[in-house]
Design a protein around this motif. Structure first.
Motif, PDB file in Angstrom:
ATOM      1  N   GLU A 188      12.415   9.187 -14.094  1.00  0.00           N
ATOM      2  CA  GLU A 188      12.337   9.767 -12.762  1.00  0.00           C
ATOM      3  C   GLU A 188      10.939   9.401 -11.951  1.00  0.00           C
ATOM      4  OE1 GLU A 188      12.765  12.909  -9.862  1.00  0.00           O
ATOM      5  OE2 GLU A 188      13.990  12.675 -11.850  1.00  0.00           O
ATOM      6  N   LEU A 189      10.972   8.811 -10.732  1.00  0.00           N
ATOM      7  CA  LEU A 189       9.983   8.497  -9.930  1.00  0.00           C
ATOM      8  C   LEU A 189       9.397   9.718  -9.148  1.00  0.00           C
ATOM      9  CD1 LEU A 189      10.918   5.043  -8.772  1.00  0.00           C
ATOM     10  CD2 LEU A 189       9.677   5.486 -10.655  1.00  0.00           C
ATOM     11  N   LYS A 190       8.315   9.870  -9.052  1.00  0.00           N
ATOM     12  CA  LYS A 190       7.652  10.857  -8.086  1.00  0.00           C
ATOM     13  C   LYS A 190       6.588   9.960  -7.282  1.00  0.00           C
ATOM     14  CE  LYS A 190       4.812  14.506  -8.820  1.00  0.00           C
ATOM     15  NZ  LYS A 190       4.206  15.680  -9.744  1.00  0.00           N
ATOM     16  N   THR A 191       6.776  10.374  -6.101  1.00  0.00           N
ATOM     17  CA  THR A 191       5.939   9.429  -4.921  1.00  0.00           C
ATOM     18  C   THR A 191       5.196  10.433  -4.145  1.00  0.00           C
ATOM     19  OG1 THR A 191       6.901   7.340  -5.274  1.00  0.00           O
ATOM     20  CG2 THR A 191       5.862   7.774  -3.308  1.00  0.00           C
ATOM     21  N   THR A 192       3.979  10.422  -4.033  1.00  0.00           N
ATOM     22  CA  THR A 192       3.266  11.130  -3.104  1.00  0.00           C
ATOM     23  C   THR A 192       2.584  10.260  -2.055  1.00  0.00           C
ATOM     24  OG1 THR A 192       2.593  12.545  -4.896  1.00  0.00           O
ATOM     25  CG2 THR A 192       1.367  12.610  -2.845  1.00  0.00           C
ATOM     26  N   VAL A 193       3.093  10.890  -0.822  1.00  0.00           N
ATOM     27  CA  VAL A 193       2.580  10.054   0.575  1.00  0.00           C
ATOM     28  C   VAL A 193       1.779  10.936   1.212  1.00  0.00           C
ATOM     29  CG1 VAL A 193       3.333   9.333   2.722  1.00  0.00           C
ATOM     30  CG2 VAL A 193       4.676   8.274   0.730  1.00  0.00           C
ATOM     31  N   GLY A 253       4.882   7.208  17.148  1.00  0.00           N
ATOM     32  CA  GLY A 253       6.036   6.461  16.261  1.00  0.00           C
ATOM     33  C   GLY A 253       5.520   5.737  15.117  1.00  0.00           C
ATOM     34  N   VAL A 254       4.275   5.481  15.208  1.00  0.00           N
ATOM     35  CA  VAL A 254       3.445   4.739  14.109  1.00  0.00           C
ATOM     36  C   VAL A 254       2.845   5.595  13.036  1.00  0.00           C
ATOM     37  CG1 VAL A 254       1.958   2.806  13.593  1.00  0.00           C
ATOM     38  CG2 VAL A 254       3.356   2.619  15.509  1.00  0.00           C
ATOM     39  N   THR A 255       3.143   5.531  11.823  1.00  0.00           N
ATOM     40  CA  THR A 255       2.568   6.164  10.587  1.00  0.00           C
ATOM     41  C   THR A 255       1.873   5.199   9.673  1.00  0.00           C
ATOM     42  OG1 THR A 255       4.591   7.747  10.937  1.00  0.00           O
ATOM     43  CG2 THR A 255       3.547   7.958   9.071  1.00  0.00           C
ATOM     44  N   LEU A 256       0.866   5.554   9.336  1.00  0.00           N
ATOM     45  CA  LEU A 256      -0.187   4.873   8.330  1.00  0.00           C
ATOM     46  C   LEU A 256      -0.302   5.788   7.197  1.00  0.00           C
ATOM     47  CD1 LEU A 256      -1.842   2.296   7.757  1.00  0.00           C
ATOM     48  CD2 LEU A 256      -3.692   3.892   8.784  1.00  0.00           C
ATOM     49  N   VAL A 257       0.253   5.362   5.995  1.00  0.00           N
ATOM     50  CA  VAL A 257       0.136   6.198   5.021  1.00  0.00           C
ATOM     51  C   VAL A 257      -0.565   5.603   3.750  1.00  0.00           C
ATOM     52  CG1 VAL A 257       2.237   7.275   5.631  1.00  0.00           C
ATOM     53  CG2 VAL A 257       2.412   5.599   3.995  1.00  0.00           C
ATOM     54  N   THR A 258      -0.862   6.235   2.704  1.00  0.00           N
ATOM     55  CA  THR A 258      -0.928   5.882   1.423  1.00  0.00           C
ATOM     56  C   THR A 258      -0.005   6.373   0.596  1.00  0.00           C
ATOM     57  OG1 THR A 258      -2.484   7.887   0.579  1.00  0.00           O
ATOM     58  CG2 THR A 258      -3.434   5.775   1.603  1.00  0.00           C
ATOM     59  N   ALA A 259       0.276   5.519  -0.615  1.00  0.00           N
ATOM     60  CA  ALA A 259       1.642   6.375  -1.191  1.00  0.00           C
ATOM     61  C   ALA A 259       1.007   5.883  -2.791  1.00  0.00           C
ATOM     62  CB  ALA A 259       2.808   5.402  -1.200  1.00  0.00           C
ATOM     63  N   GLU A 260       1.345   6.814  -3.663  1.00  0.00           N
ATOM     64  CA  GLU A 260       1.413   6.532  -5.179  1.00  0.00           C
ATOM     65  C   GLU A 260       2.442   7.349  -5.892  1.00  0.00           C
ATOM     66  OE1 GLU A 260      -3.061   7.375  -6.902  1.00  0.00           O
ATOM     67  OE2 GLU A 260      -1.940   8.964  -7.292  1.00  0.00           O
ATOM     68  N   LYS A 319       2.115   9.245 -15.337  1.00  0.00           N
ATOM     69  CA  LYS A 319       0.893   8.002 -15.038  1.00  0.00           C
ATOM     70  C   LYS A 319       1.459   7.241 -13.877  1.00  0.00           C
ATOM     71  CE  LYS A 319       2.019   4.129 -17.929  1.00  0.00           C
ATOM     72  NZ  LYS A 319       1.638   3.467 -19.141  1.00  0.00           N
ATOM     73  N   VAL A 320       0.349   6.854 -12.998  1.00  0.00           N
ATOM     74  CA  VAL A 320       0.406   6.216 -11.937  1.00  0.00           C
ATOM     75  C   VAL A 320       0.870   4.627 -12.172  1.00  0.00           C
ATOM     76  CG1 VAL A 320      -0.412   5.097  -9.893  1.00  0.00           C
ATOM     77  CG2 VAL A 320      -1.178   7.552 -10.616  1.00  0.00           C
ATOM     78  N   ILE A 321       2.256   4.287 -11.648  1.00  0.00           N
ATOM     79  CA  ILE A 321       2.793   2.992 -12.052  1.00  0.00           C
ATOM     80  C   ILE A 321       2.712   2.192 -10.653  1.00  0.00           C
ATOM     81  CG2 ILE A 321       3.985   3.735 -13.834  1.00  0.00           C
ATOM     82  CD1 ILE A 321       6.510   3.432 -11.611  1.00  0.00           C
ATOM     83  N   ALA A 322       2.270   2.456  -9.206  1.00  0.00           N
ATOM     84  CA  ALA A 322       2.458   1.801  -8.070  1.00  0.00           C
ATOM     85  C   ALA A 322       1.631   2.572  -7.077  1.00  0.00           C
ATOM     86  CB  ALA A 322       3.753   1.521  -7.816  1.00  0.00           C
ATOM     87  N   SER A 323       1.252   2.017  -6.197  1.00  0.00           N
ATOM     88  CA  SER A 323       0.252   2.182  -5.148  1.00  0.00           C
ATOM     89  C   SER A 323       0.545   1.399  -3.857  1.00  0.00           C
ATOM     90  CB  SER A 323      -1.010   2.785  -5.263  1.00  0.00           C
ATOM     91  OG  SER A 323      -1.861   1.656  -5.506  1.00  0.00           O
ATOM     92  N   SER A 324       0.370   2.000  -2.753  1.00  0.00           N
ATOM     93  CA  SER A 324       0.400   1.102  -1.616  1.00  0.00           C
ATOM     94  C   SER A 324      -0.446   1.605  -0.268  1.00  0.00           C
ATOM     95  CB  SER A 324       1.849   0.644  -1.293  1.00  0.00           C
ATOM     96  OG  SER A 324       2.258   1.558  -0.614  1.00  0.00           O
ATOM     97  N   GLU A 325      -0.671   0.869   0.568  1.00  0.00           N
ATOM     98  CA  GLU A 325      -0.846   1.449   1.832  1.00  0.00           C
ATOM     99  C   GLU A 325      -0.017   0.824   2.961  1.00  0.00           C
ATOM    100  OE1 GLU A 325      -4.872   1.068   4.586  1.00  0.00           O
ATOM    101  OE2 GLU A 325      -5.328   1.940   2.810  1.00  0.00           O
ATOM    102  N   MET A 326       0.722   1.601   3.595  1.00  0.00           N
ATOM    103  CA  MET A 326       1.653   0.901   4.560  1.00  0.00           C
ATOM    104  C   MET A 326       1.596   1.477   5.910  1.00  0.00           C
ATOM    105  SD  MET A 326       5.486   1.952   2.858  1.00  0.00           S
ATOM    106  CE  MET A 326       5.238   1.151   1.444  1.00  0.00           C
ATOM    107  N   LYS A 327       2.350   0.878   6.876  1.00  0.00           N
ATOM    108  CA  LYS A 327       2.539   1.340   8.216  1.00  0.00           C
ATOM    109  C   LYS A 327       4.248   1.215   8.419  1.00  0.00           C
ATOM    110  CE  LYS A 327      -0.212  -0.316  11.042  1.00  0.00           C
ATOM    111  NZ  LYS A 327      -1.059  -1.461  12.107  1.00  0.00           N
ATOM    112  N   THR A 328       4.638   2.464   9.032  1.00  0.00           N
ATOM    113  CA  THR A 328       6.115   2.447   9.131  1.00  0.00           C
ATOM    114  C   THR A 328       6.011   2.669  10.784  1.00  0.00           C
ATOM    115  OG1 THR A 328       6.369   4.885   8.709  1.00  0.00           O
ATOM    116  CG2 THR A 328       6.758   3.045   6.906  1.00  0.00           C
TER     117      THR A 328
END
Length: 145
Positions: free
Chosen positions: A106-111, A119-126, A132-141
């Protein structure tokens, strides 16, 4: 402030909140929603198009994070009784894949939403798996017009 504590696990309802359709759906539950924050989940299946050799791939993790943002936006539109808009990844500033999760996990992602304007969203995601944390990013949608 819009916030709820009930988890939404109805896949059909989740499907109405995001523009992606099967087999490209990478979120299957909405675990938490509030202004500037959303937590989504995904149970990794063998049938998932991003599953290879019993592991969920890095592109799948990135898409899962992006769809968590789409779920945040879609739920906002649902609360306003409007259809979920189509959007796309505008940019990924940094992405770190620490570990590829296995099928059945099961993945659990917090944005966390840093900015959401026109209409532009800048986020951090984990993304976490088994606590335990397996991935993270900073993205713009970006929402399509």
């Amino acid at each position: 402030m819009n916030q709820f504590t009930e988890k939404i696990t109805d896949k059909d309802f989740i499907g109405k909140l995001i523009p992606q359709k099967a087999p490209f759906v990478m979120v299957d539950k909405l675990l938490h929603f509030e202004d500037k924050k959303v937590i989504a989940g995904l149970t990794i299946s063998e049938e998932n198009i991003f599953t290879q050799n019993n592991k969920f791939t890095a592109p799948g993790l990135i898409e899962h994070m992006a769809q968590t943002v789409a779920l945040y936006t879609g739920y906002q539109f649902f609360l306003k009784e409007e259809d979920a808009p189509v959007g796309y990844i505008g940019a990924i500033k940094k992405a770190e894949i620490i570990e590829l999760p296995s099928v059945g996990n099961e993945l659990k992602t917090t944005v966390n939403v840093l900015h959401d304007i026109m209409g532009v969203t800048l986020v951090t995601a984990e993304t976490e798996c088994n606590g335990k944390v397996i991935a993270s990013s900073e993205m713009k949608t970006v929402l399509a017009n």
